[in-house]
Scaffold this motif. Structure first.
Motif, PDB file in Angstrom:
ATOM      1  N   PRO A   1      -9.136 -12.809  -8.040  1.00 24.24           N
ATOM      2  CA  PRO A   1      -7.858 -13.520  -7.936  1.00 24.24           C
ATOM      3  C   PRO A   1      -7.723 -14.585  -9.018  1.00 24.24           C
ATOM      4  CG  PRO A   1      -9.426 -14.458  -6.405  1.00 24.24           C
ATOM      5  CD  PRO A   1     -10.148 -13.329  -7.117  1.00 24.24           C
ATOM      6  N   ALA A   2      -6.527 -15.118  -9.135  1.00 23.25           N
ATOM      7  CA  ALA A   2      -6.258 -16.252 -10.018  1.00 23.25           C
ATOM      8  C   ALA A   2      -5.113 -17.031  -9.378  1.00 23.25           C
ATOM      9  CB  ALA A   2      -5.891 -15.781 -11.426  1.00 23.25           C
ATOM     10  N   SER A   3      -4.711 -18.123 -10.012  1.00 19.60           N
ATOM     11  CA  SER A   3      -3.673 -18.958  -9.402  1.00 19.60           C
ATOM     12  C   SER A   3      -2.367 -18.210  -9.202  1.00 19.60           C
ATOM     13  CB  SER A   3      -3.432 -20.203 -10.262  1.00 19.60           C
ATOM     14  OG  SER A   3      -2.995 -19.829 -11.563  1.00 19.60           O
ATOM     15  N   ASN A   4      -2.095 -17.199 -10.031  1.00 21.61           N
ATOM     16  CA  ASN A   4      -0.880 -16.392  -9.876  1.00 21.61           C
ATOM     17  C   ASN A   4      -1.196 -14.906  -9.712  1.00 21.61           C
ATOM     18  OD1 ASN A   4      -1.762 -16.276 -12.571  1.00 21.61           O
ATOM     19  ND2 ASN A   4       0.286 -15.839 -13.356  1.00 21.61           N
ATOM     20  N   VAL A   5      -2.413 -14.602  -9.272  1.00 19.99           N
ATOM     21  CA  VAL A   5      -2.829 -13.217  -9.038  1.00 19.99           C
ATOM     22  C   VAL A   5      -3.417 -13.096  -7.627  1.00 19.99           C
ATOM     23  CG1 VAL A   5      -4.282 -11.281  -9.768  1.00 19.99           C
ATOM     24  CG2 VAL A   5      -3.336 -12.855 -11.475  1.00 19.99           C
ATOM     25  N   ALA A   6      -2.773 -12.313  -6.792  1.00 20.12           N
ATOM     26  CA  ALA A   6      -3.302 -11.985  -5.471  1.00 20.12           C
ATOM     27  C   ALA A   6      -4.016 -10.637  -5.550  1.00 20.12           C
ATOM     28  CB  ALA A   6      -2.168 -11.918  -4.446  1.00 20.12           C
ATOM     29  N   THR A   7      -4.922 -10.409  -4.637  1.00 16.17           N
ATOM     30  CA  THR A   7      -5.612  -9.121  -4.582  1.00 16.17           C
ATOM     31  C   THR A   7      -5.414  -8.500  -3.207  1.00 16.17           C
ATOM     32  OG1 THR A   7      -7.712 -10.092  -3.846  1.00 16.17           O
ATOM     33  CG2 THR A   7      -7.358  -9.902  -6.225  1.00 16.17           C
ATOM     34  N   ALA A   8      -5.318  -7.193  -3.174  1.00  8.54           N
ATOM     35  CA  ALA A   8      -5.156  -6.491  -1.903  1.00  8.54           C
ATOM     36  C   ALA A   8      -5.782  -5.111  -1.996  1.00  8.54           C
ATOM     37  CB  ALA A   8      -3.680  -6.365  -1.529  1.00  8.54           C
ATOM     38  N   ASN A   9      -6.332  -4.690  -0.898  1.00 14.71           N
ATOM     39  CA  ASN A   9      -6.883  -3.343  -0.817  1.00 14.71           C
ATOM     40  C   ASN A   9      -6.831  -2.909   0.638  1.00 14.71           C
ATOM     41  OD1 ASN A   9      -7.985  -0.955  -1.696  1.00 14.71           O
ATOM     42  ND2 ASN A   9      -9.814  -1.878  -2.599  1.00 14.71           N
ATOM     43  N   ALA A  10      -7.086  -1.649   0.864  1.00 12.59           N
ATOM     44  CA  ALA A  10      -7.099  -1.122   2.226  1.00 12.59           C
ATOM     45  C   ALA A  10      -8.500  -0.615   2.550  1.00 12.59           C
ATOM     46  CB  ALA A  10      -6.078   0.004   2.371  1.00 12.59           C
ATOM     47  N   ARG A  11      -8.825  -0.622   3.816  1.00  9.38           N
ATOM     48  CA  ARG A  11     -10.131  -0.131   4.256  1.00  9.38           C
ATOM     49  C   ARG A  11     -10.049   1.391   4.401  1.00  9.38           C
ATOM     50  NH1 ARG A  11     -13.414  -4.456   6.181  1.00  9.38           N
ATOM     51  NH2 ARG A  11     -12.238  -6.413   6.292  1.00  9.38           N
ATOM     52  N   TYR A  12      -9.990   2.043   3.242  1.00 11.62           N
ATOM     53  CA  TYR A  12      -9.865   3.501   3.234  1.00 11.62           C
ATOM     54  C   TYR A  12     -11.003   4.156   4.001  1.00 11.62           C
ATOM     55  CZ  TYR A  12      -7.219   1.891  -0.823  1.00 11.62           C
ATOM     56  OH  TYR A  12      -6.378   1.201  -1.656  1.00 11.62           O
ATOM     57  N   TYR A  13     -12.154   3.491   3.984  1.00 11.70           N
ATOM     58  CA  TYR A  13     -13.332   4.082   4.623  1.00 11.70           C
ATOM     59  C   TYR A  13     -13.123   4.311   6.113  1.00 11.70           C
ATOM     60  CZ  TYR A  13     -14.592  -0.653   6.247  1.00 11.70           C
ATOM     61  OH  TYR A  13     -14.600  -1.883   6.837  1.00 11.70           O
ATOM     62  N   GLN A  14     -12.254   3.537   6.742  1.00  9.35           N
ATOM     63  CA  GLN A  14     -11.989   3.770   8.164  1.00  9.35           C
ATOM     64  C   GLN A  14     -11.338   5.139   8.379  1.00  9.35           C
ATOM     65  OE1 GLN A  14      -9.649   0.330   9.303  1.00  9.35           O
ATOM     66  NE2 GLN A  14     -11.461  -0.933   9.649  1.00  9.35           N
TER      67      GLN A  14
ATOM     68  N   ARG B   1     -10.770   7.814  18.477  1.00 12.60           N
ATOM     69  CA  ARG B   1     -11.653   7.019  17.606  1.00 12.60           C
ATOM     70  C   ARG B   1     -10.825   6.076  16.739  1.00 12.60           C
ATOM     71  NH1 ARG B   1     -17.030   9.345  16.049  1.00 12.60           N
ATOM     72  NH2 ARG B   1     -17.557  10.783  17.729  1.00 12.60           N
ATOM     73  N   GLN B   2      -9.644   6.533  16.352  1.00  6.37           N
ATOM     74  CA  GLN B   2      -8.770   5.661  15.561  1.00  6.37           C
ATOM     75  C   GLN B   2      -8.385   4.412  16.369  1.00  6.37           C
ATOM     76  OE1 GLN B   2      -5.496   6.460  12.285  1.00  6.37           O
ATOM     77  NE2 GLN B   2      -4.778   7.223  14.241  1.00  6.37           N
ATOM     78  N   GLN B   3      -8.094   4.607  17.632  1.00  6.17           N
ATOM     79  CA  GLN B   3      -7.796   3.475  18.503  1.00  6.17           C
ATOM     80  C   GLN B   3      -9.008   2.560  18.657  1.00  6.17           C
ATOM     81  OE1 GLN B   3      -4.887   2.377  19.909  1.00  6.17           O
ATOM     82  NE2 GLN B   3      -4.007   3.912  18.545  1.00  6.17           N
ATOM     83  N   ASP B   4     -10.191   3.155  18.706  1.00  7.49           N
ATOM     84  CA  ASP B   4     -11.410   2.355  18.802  1.00  7.49           C
ATOM     85  C   ASP B   4     -11.611   1.485  17.560  1.00  7.49           C
ATOM     86  OD1 ASP B   4     -11.977   3.401  21.289  1.00  7.49           O
ATOM     87  OD2 ASP B   4     -13.410   4.900  20.539  1.00  7.49           O
ATOM     88  N   ILE B   5     -11.267   2.030  16.402  1.00  5.61           N
ATOM     89  CA  ILE B   5     -11.361   1.239  15.169  1.00  5.61           C
ATOM     90  C   ILE B   5     -10.341   0.114  15.193  1.00  5.61           C
ATOM     91  CG2 ILE B   5     -10.938   1.298  12.682  1.00  5.61           C
ATOM     92  CD1 ILE B   5     -12.296   4.028  12.611  1.00  5.61           C
TER      93      ILE B   5
END
Length: 362
Positions: free
Chosen positions: A124-137, A308-312
């Motif tokens: 990140p930086a002062s004007n940079v946000a980071t985002a990702n998804a937990r694809y592994y789930q 299992r998806q509900q369990d996650i």
């Protein structure tokens, strides 16, 4: 006289005020740019981000004006495109590819009044946000489906680059598969490319010649799905529902949902609350969804995967938490019995779990 003058002035104000107030109060729309690492196709990584862009437009209407540039290679080309968007007045720029992280940071330093969203980046930086998804789930859940459906106990996996995000997916898929089929094995082919349909197809065909009867992939096109359809094999769709390409092959899809996140971030810029946050969302946050089962998948398997998806989502099931020692494919304990990996450990993953054929360069 004064009464008549007052009336005339009031009438004049009524006459001119609508056009004046509209032009004065109307704010210019927020210009939002998106940079795509591959062409926009009917399904895949870029398609899901394109759907996210459309969701922003649908939700915010005239408050925003979006544009995108497709098929931009990572590296110097990416920096040029990102810089061009900033110079053209885009005040929010989404860069959804891991290799865009450094170019995004470089441009961001030169445009401090522009907000950047580095998707799959981690710096990140002062004007940079980071985002990702937990694809592994989603990968774990797909592994459960693959384990139930495979008759040879051998799955294939066509992968782009051996970065942590991809290793997480391979390991989660294998753990899910072996949770219902302890004899399951996963064979991996590395491409060192995110989008190369001919090579993706060739890799899938090679795996099908090695007892693989169900296949997954972490690349950007639908080529693996098409190959599975052609060979009469089974496949796990990634990024998008791909039943149009592989109606008989698809057993399940791991779908990425970016619209909600993108819309929230655009709203934050509009209302002045945007901050350089770091988000890592998954099933619970609605960023990952597993479903779109194929017709060959028995109802009992579908119900098992969805349970299992509900369990996650509830936290009952944590993919990288071990009831028994988990070893890598070189025999070392990587998750001790009764413990789980912290997020920072997952994000730095550099091993392949037992059951995967292949190695990771260290």
């Amino acid at each position: 006289m004064y009464k008549n003058l007052a009336a005339a002035l009031a009438a004049a104000c009524l006459f001119i005020s609508p056009s004046f107030s509209q032009s004065d109060a109307r704010a210019d729309p927020l210009k939002i740019g998106f940079v795509y690492v591959a062409p926009v196709t009917d399904a895949g990584w870029v398609r899901q981000h394109e759907e996210g862009r459309k969701s922003v437009e649908a939700a915010l209407g005239g408050q925003v004006k979006t544009t995108y540039v497709e098929n931009v290679p990572e590296g110097s080309d990416a920096e040029r495109v990102i810089r061009d968007l900033a110079q053209q007045g885009h005040k929010l720029i989404f860069t959804p590819s891991f290799g865009y992280m450094e170019p995004t940071l470089k441009v961001a330093r030169d445009f401090p009044d522009v907000k950047f969203e580095s998707i799959t980046g981690y710096k990140p930086a002062s004007n940079v946000a980071t985002a990702n998804a937990r694809y592994y789930q989603g990968r774990y859940l797909a592994g459960v489906a693959a384990g139930r459906m495979s008759k040879t106990h051998v799955a294939g996996y066509v992968a782009g680059f051996p970065i942590p995000e991809v290793l997480q997916g391979i390991n989660a898929f294998t753990l899910g598969m072996r949770s219902v089929d302890p004899k399951a094995r996963v064979k991996v082919v590395w491409l060192d490319a995110w989008f190369d349909p001919p090579r993706e197809r060739d890799a899938a065909m090679t795996l099908f010649n090695q007892d693989v009867d169900v296949i997954a992939f972490h690349t950007g096109s639908t080529a693996v799905m098409a190959a599975a359809q052609e060979r009469g094999k089974l496949a796990v769709a990634y990024h998008s529902d791909m039943r149009k390409v592989a109606p008989d092959a698809q057993i399940v899809a791991v779908t990425h949902e970016w619209g909600g996140y993108y819309t929230r971030r655009a709203k934050a810029v509009l209302d002045g609350t945007w901050k350089p946050v770091s988000i890592w969302g998954g099933v619970k946050e609605g960023m990952i969804r597993v479903g779109d089962f194929g017709t060959k998948v028995p109802k009992a398997v579908q119900e098992e995967v969805l349970a299992r998806q509900q369990d996650i989502a509830s936290g009952k099931l944590q993919v990288f938490r071990a009831a028994q020692d988990v070893r890598d494919n070189e025999g070392r304990v990587v998750i001790a019995k009764g413990t789980g990996l912290r997020d920072d450990q997952i994000l730095m993953m550099n091993w392949l779990v037992e059951g995967v054929e292949g190695r990771v360069a260290r």
